[in-house]
Write an enzyme that holds these catalytic residues in place. Sequence first.
Site, PDB file in Angstrom:
ATOM      1  N   HIS A 368      27.235  26.266 -38.868  1.00  0.00           N
ATOM      2  CA  HIS A 368      26.084  25.485 -39.338  1.00  0.00           C
ATOM      3  C   HIS A 368      25.002  26.317 -40.009  1.00  0.00           C
ATOM      4  CE1 HIS A 368      27.012  21.628 -37.276  1.00  0.00           C
ATOM      5  NE2 HIS A 368      27.669  22.428 -36.458  1.00  0.00           N
ATOM      6  N   LYS A 560      10.881  18.265 -40.300  1.00  0.00           N
ATOM      7  CA  LYS A 560      11.959  19.177 -39.939  1.00  0.00           C
ATOM      8  C   LYS A 560      11.360  20.300 -39.103  1.00  0.00           C
ATOM      9  CE  LYS A 560      12.615  19.571 -44.447  1.00  0.00           C
ATOM     10  NZ  LYS A 560      14.022  19.343 -44.739  1.00  0.00           N
ATOM     11  N   ARG A 561      12.213  21.091 -38.462  1.00  0.00           N
ATOM     12  CA  ARG A 561      11.697  22.231 -37.733  1.00  0.00           C
ATOM     13  C   ARG A 561      10.893  23.131 -38.678  1.00  0.00           C
ATOM     14  NH1 ARG A 561      13.356  23.098 -32.235  1.00  0.00           N
ATOM     15  NH2 ARG A 561      12.404  25.137 -32.523  1.00  0.00           N
ATOM     16  N   LYS A 566      12.658  26.997 -44.763  1.00  0.00           N
ATOM     17  CA  LYS A 566      12.455  25.598 -45.175  1.00  0.00           C
ATOM     18  C   LYS A 566      11.203  25.457 -46.051  1.00  0.00           C
ATOM     19  CE  LYS A 566      14.722  23.745 -41.000  1.00  0.00           C
ATOM     20  NZ  LYS A 566      15.826  22.894 -41.495  1.00  0.00           N
ATOM     21  N   THR A 668      20.112  17.049 -42.903  1.00  0.00           N
ATOM     22  CA  THR A 668      20.567  15.675 -42.645  1.00  0.00           C
ATOM     23  C   THR A 668      19.395  14.703 -42.783  1.00  0.00           C
ATOM     24  OG1 THR A 668      20.340  16.214 -40.314  1.00  0.00           O
ATOM     25  CG2 THR A 668      22.577  16.146 -41.187  1.00  0.00           C
ATOM     26  N   LYS A 672      19.011  10.795 -44.417  1.00  0.00           N
ATOM     27  CA  LYS A 672      18.346   9.652 -43.753  1.00  0.00           C
ATOM     28  C   LYS A 672      17.251   9.092 -44.650  1.00  0.00           C
ATOM     29  CE  LYS A 672      19.269  12.061 -39.501  1.00  0.00           C
ATOM     30  NZ  LYS A 672      18.752  13.098 -38.589  1.00  0.00           N
TER      31      LYS A 672
END
Length: 826
Positions: A368, A560-561, A566, A668, A672
């Site tokens: 992952h 998100k985290r 990111k 993901t 969504k």
Amino acid sequence: MTDARPRPKMRTVGGTLEAFEQDLISNLYYQRGTTLESASGPDGYHTLAVTVRDRLVGRYARTAAAHYQANPRFVYYLSAEYLLGRQLRQNLLYTGTEQFVRPIAEDLGVSLEELEAYDVEPGLGNGGLGRLAACLLDSMATLDIPAVGYGIRYEFGIFKQAFRDGAQVERPDDWTFYGNPWEFPAPDDRQVVGFYGSTAPALDDPSGLRRQWTPAETVRGEPSHMLVPGYGTPTVNIIRLWQARASRESFDLSRFGAGQYKEAVEDIVQAENISKVLYPDDSTEQGRELRLKQQYFLVACSLRDIIRRYRLRNTGWDAFPAKVVIQLNDTHPVMAITELMRLLVDEYRLDWDLAWSITRRTFNYTCHTLLPEALETWSVELLERLLPRHMEIIYSINHFFLQEVAATYPGDLDKMRRLSIIQEYPEKRVRMAHLAVVGSTAVNGVAELHTRLLAETTLRDFAELWPQKFHNVTNGVTPRRFVRLANPRLSELITERLGDEGWLTDLERLDRLAGAADDPAFLERWREVKRLNKVDLTHQVERSTGVVVDPDALCDVMIKRFHEYKRQHLKLLHVITLFNRLREMPEMDMVPRTVLFGGKAAPGYHAMKLLIRLVNAVAETVNTDPVVSRHLKVVLLPDYNVSRAQVIIPAADLSEQISLAGKEASGTGNMKLALNGAVTIGTLDGANIEIRDRVGAENFFLFGLDAQQAVDLRRHYEPRAYYERDPELRAAVDAIASGVFAKGDRSLFAPVVDAMLGRDEYLALADYRAYVECQDAVATAWRDRDRWTRMSVLNAARTGFFSSDRTVREYCDKIWRVDPVRVEPD
Ligand code: CRA
């Protein structure tokens, strides 16, 4: 476990409203020992929960019977994390009892929302990986795949996040405080697991490969299970969660008698600590002994349970790989490979080669990540101490594997060193990803780009050695939770347009909505749904932060985290740029925006905790500025989790997927959000690429470096050059440095500035200009309401591919080779 109630005619186990009400009252009386007149909120919730749950038990019993009868090949999904989300609404939907609850609740003078307040989500995971596990299990049940999920029943899940002076504070998540009505203990299936100790040669084994391990410490694993119902099918699978318990002898009665209370329970505490907490780090490793203990505890309990289940219908070992397929969710459960070898060789006395052949045919591994620091390794020294026999087995596996390598690449010592399961320098460590690849039949990445980069970089030597082992299975999300439950208004509109609810189990049917993107009346209704969802979100934001936001503003979300790759800081630079523009030109006609962040930072991840403080500080400054706040609001919603995601996602207009290309394995949340009609602004990273391919370039806001350009630039990167060249960027960075967001304190956020101007690891400054220009294009598009709504509709219509049902079908075809087993309908 029999269900004596009259069987309803429909494919629902709901029965009649009267029967449901009767069961409620009787459960309140017999399960909670109370009456309607004196019931408390938790009594009401618990009673409703067990009444709904009981309607799944009959299905579960029939599923188990059908599986026993068919003796099929089972998927065993091993995962250290599951983020299941709240169970009540899901199970009301899946049992068809949703319809009863409102009238009954009304009758009784309570609301479903009041009761739902007690429905706590089990936060047994960190982020995407844990939620993916839950989506895949939902889809496996929906597709009638015989499957069991295995995990750990952490006493404390992912921490609860609050802010004090803008800084993240972590509180324990005591998720079972009110009890967990969704769970069934299964004490008869408990297992015993050993740790530490020593090994000795087995007397009758001339090869020397079989040895005897005598652990110095044992711990009991007690299982309980949660039901995992399929949607539109009677199949109910389970997820089995292990909790660590001390063996009964651990309580030292004599010490207790002597008043040594602490010492008397020392061993108990030590044993039970194993399942005490979920490790709250996302993608980085802490290398702690307790974590390795957790991992071994999970796999040792689960493998014993898998073998127990196998032996219910099968004898001998030859058929094992035909009946058992074990999917390793990242490296956390990879010790299962060595544990199965140990069981087969040492305990069941198979010879090494046969055991190895069985093991290799049983396991598959999903990777992952691409971040090197997220690839787990364990020090040999720790392994030798905690799991001495497993370390020996790893050495043997590696020895035979390197012989294979030497035969393929004679004399290539460099290759051997790179492929070896053991890393030699700077200290001896076991590379879990290598062990996983060597011990598995199939290895997969989670999006096309990710799989390609795995094969070209992270696992390159393996991909050259065994090209046929590598597969791509792009992630997916369950439309039941993330569209139907999260967004009932949109679901109704879709169902009305498409004529039935078939899209919920065949998500590619959403493509029929594409025609509606040119129907002005439909666009109007689509907008109305979004607006109502935004009103709901507005209430939630106001309740939890006190900030009042405008439901008509563009709802721009980054959920998100918190992680450097990111690039929440890139988003923040954009926000500060808008702030600066408005301060400079108060009269400017800016598109009103609400920028909503949600996410937790690992408690030890100081850079990201500081960034959270900065986000909150910028929010405070923006929201209290009389001019700026008319056009711009910034909110960091505390304690982002699955339940909050279900409120935010349906309200989002713009989905921020701005990781540096080549870093986000898949994502993901991007799926969504698109499915709920948010338009993505993003880089060519992870599954963004596949989303863009499907929705069309004209319905996706693309910016920034691609993965190759990022690698090339990194070699000679100078962030300062970008800072000096771009006045808006300079103004944004300078604003942080100036202390305007810290009441004049220039030192507080200096580390953020230093990181940006120093190394800027994830090239935020390089992507800044492209990002800001792309955001300007977003604003222009937003002004044309019909154009925007068309994009929104087309995003939903064209992302049906990202259903986790499709993901599970791909796993079935490419990797698992399992067939569905039909369960007798209700
Ligand atoms: N952090 C990846 O980073 C991916 C999920 C699920 C992650 C995401 O890009 O969508 O897994 N990786 O595949 C991870 O946890 C240990 O690695 C994630 O959730």
